[in-house]
Motif scaffolding. Structure first.
Motif, PDB file in Angstrom:
ATOM      1  N   ALA A 166       4.761   1.526 -10.093  1.00  0.00           N
ATOM      2  CA  ALA A 166       5.015   1.912  -8.701  1.00  0.00           C
ATOM      3  C   ALA A 166       5.598   0.753  -7.896  1.00  0.00           C
ATOM      4  CB  ALA A 166       3.724   2.404  -8.052  1.00  0.00           C
ATOM      5  N   LEU A 167       5.375  -0.469  -8.358  1.00  0.00           N
ATOM      6  CA  LEU A 167       5.821  -1.668  -7.636  1.00  0.00           C
ATOM      7  C   LEU A 167       7.016  -2.351  -8.295  1.00  0.00           C
ATOM      8  CD1 LEU A 167       2.257  -3.134  -7.083  1.00  0.00           C
ATOM      9  CD2 LEU A 167       3.687  -2.014  -5.373  1.00  0.00           C
ATOM     10  N   LYS A 168       7.543  -1.760  -9.331  1.00  0.00           N
ATOM     11  CA  LYS A 168       8.578  -2.390 -10.160  1.00  0.00           C
ATOM     12  C   LYS A 168       9.750  -2.943  -9.357  1.00  0.00           C
ATOM     13  CE  LYS A 168      11.524  -1.587 -14.117  1.00  0.00           C
ATOM     14  NZ  LYS A 168      11.980  -0.645 -15.125  1.00  0.00           N
ATOM     15  N   GLU A 169      10.261  -2.168  -8.435  1.00  0.00           N
ATOM     16  CA  GLU A 169      11.422  -2.615  -7.647  1.00  0.00           C
ATOM     17  C   GLU A 169      11.130  -3.891  -6.871  1.00  0.00           C
ATOM     18  OE1 GLU A 169      14.596  -1.252  -7.336  1.00  0.00           O
ATOM     19  OE2 GLU A 169      14.036   0.016  -9.043  1.00  0.00           O
ATOM     20  N   GLN A 170       9.926  -4.003  -6.328  1.00  0.00           N
ATOM     21  CA  GLN A 170       9.561  -5.161  -5.514  1.00  0.00           C
ATOM     22  C   GLN A 170       9.182  -6.380  -6.355  1.00  0.00           C
ATOM     23  OE1 GLN A 170       9.953  -5.463  -2.265  1.00  0.00           O
ATOM     24  NE2 GLN A 170      10.805  -3.418  -2.239  1.00  0.00           N
ATOM     25  N   MET A 171       8.923  -6.161  -7.651  1.00  0.00           N
ATOM     26  CA  MET A 171       8.499  -7.266  -8.512  1.00  0.00           C
ATOM     27  C   MET A 171       9.603  -7.743  -9.453  1.00  0.00           C
ATOM     28  SD  MET A 171       4.590  -6.245  -9.467  1.00  0.00           S
ATOM     29  CE  MET A 171       4.048  -7.933  -9.736  1.00  0.00           C
ATOM     30  N   SER A 172      10.740  -7.093  -9.437  1.00  0.00           N
ATOM     31  CA  SER A 172      11.762  -7.406 -10.428  1.00  0.00           C
ATOM     32  C   SER A 172      12.567  -8.651 -10.064  1.00  0.00           C
ATOM     33  CB  SER A 172      12.707  -6.217 -10.617  1.00  0.00           C
ATOM     34  OG  SER A 172      13.373  -5.924  -9.423  1.00  0.00           O
ATOM     35  N   GLY A 173      12.719  -9.508 -11.038  1.00  0.00           N
ATOM     36  CA  GLY A 173      13.562 -10.687 -10.897  1.00  0.00           C
ATOM     37  C   GLY A 173      13.043 -11.728  -9.934  1.00  0.00           C
TER      38      GLY A 173
ATOM     39  N   GLU B 209       0.824  -1.207   0.000  1.00  0.00           N
ATOM     40  CA  GLU B 209       0.000   0.000   0.000  1.00  0.00           C
ATOM     41  C   GLU B 209       0.862   1.263   0.000  1.00  0.00           C
ATOM     42  OE1 GLU B 209      -3.445   2.341   2.516  1.00  0.00           O
ATOM     43  OE2 GLU B 209      -3.161   0.202   2.889  1.00  0.00           O
ATOM     44  N   THR B 210       1.918   1.276   0.772  1.00  0.00           N
ATOM     45  CA  THR B 210       2.807   2.442   0.835  1.00  0.00           C
ATOM     46  C   THR B 210       3.428   2.732  -0.528  1.00  0.00           C
ATOM     47  OG1 THR B 210       3.268   2.075   3.174  1.00  0.00           O
ATOM     48  CG2 THR B 210       4.878   3.379   1.939  1.00  0.00           C
ATOM     49  N   LEU B 211       3.860   1.696  -1.223  1.00  0.00           N
ATOM     50  CA  LEU B 211       4.460   1.875  -2.546  1.00  0.00           C
ATOM     51  C   LEU B 211       3.444   2.427  -3.544  1.00  0.00           C
ATOM     52  CD1 LEU B 211       6.527  -1.416  -2.661  1.00  0.00           C
ATOM     53  CD2 LEU B 211       7.470   0.902  -2.581  1.00  0.00           C
TER      54      LEU B 211
END
Length: 80
Positions: free
Chosen positions: A57-64, A9-11
């Motif tokens: 907005a969530l790219k960093e947490q979903m990458s790889g 939610e914060t992201l």
């Protein structure tokens, strides 16, 4: 490492500060989530455009394979 609902939610809120956001843990494992994001900025956009904006907005947490967020069912819309 699992991700918490509040972090998701914060992201999302960082990009959509006035959105109505509902996060649900689908499997109870902290890895399979559903998010509903309702925001005025989506008005006039198709669903693909809306969802791309949220996923950005969530790219960093979903990458790889080491991303903390592994699965997210996403529903987006403008307010009624």
């Amino acid at each position: 490492m699992a991700i918490e609902a509040q972090e998701i939610e914060t992201l999302i809120r960082a990009k959509f500060p006035d959105a109505q956001i509902t996060i649900t843990d689908l499997a109870g494992d902290g890895n399979h989530w559903a998010a509903e994001v309702i925001d005025e900025s989506f008005r006039g956009q198709n669903r693909v455009q809306q969802q791309r904006a949220v996923y950005a907005a969530l790219k960093e947490q979903m990458s790889g394979s080491n991303g903390a967020l592994h699965a997210l069912a996403l529903t987006t819309k403008a307010p009624d």
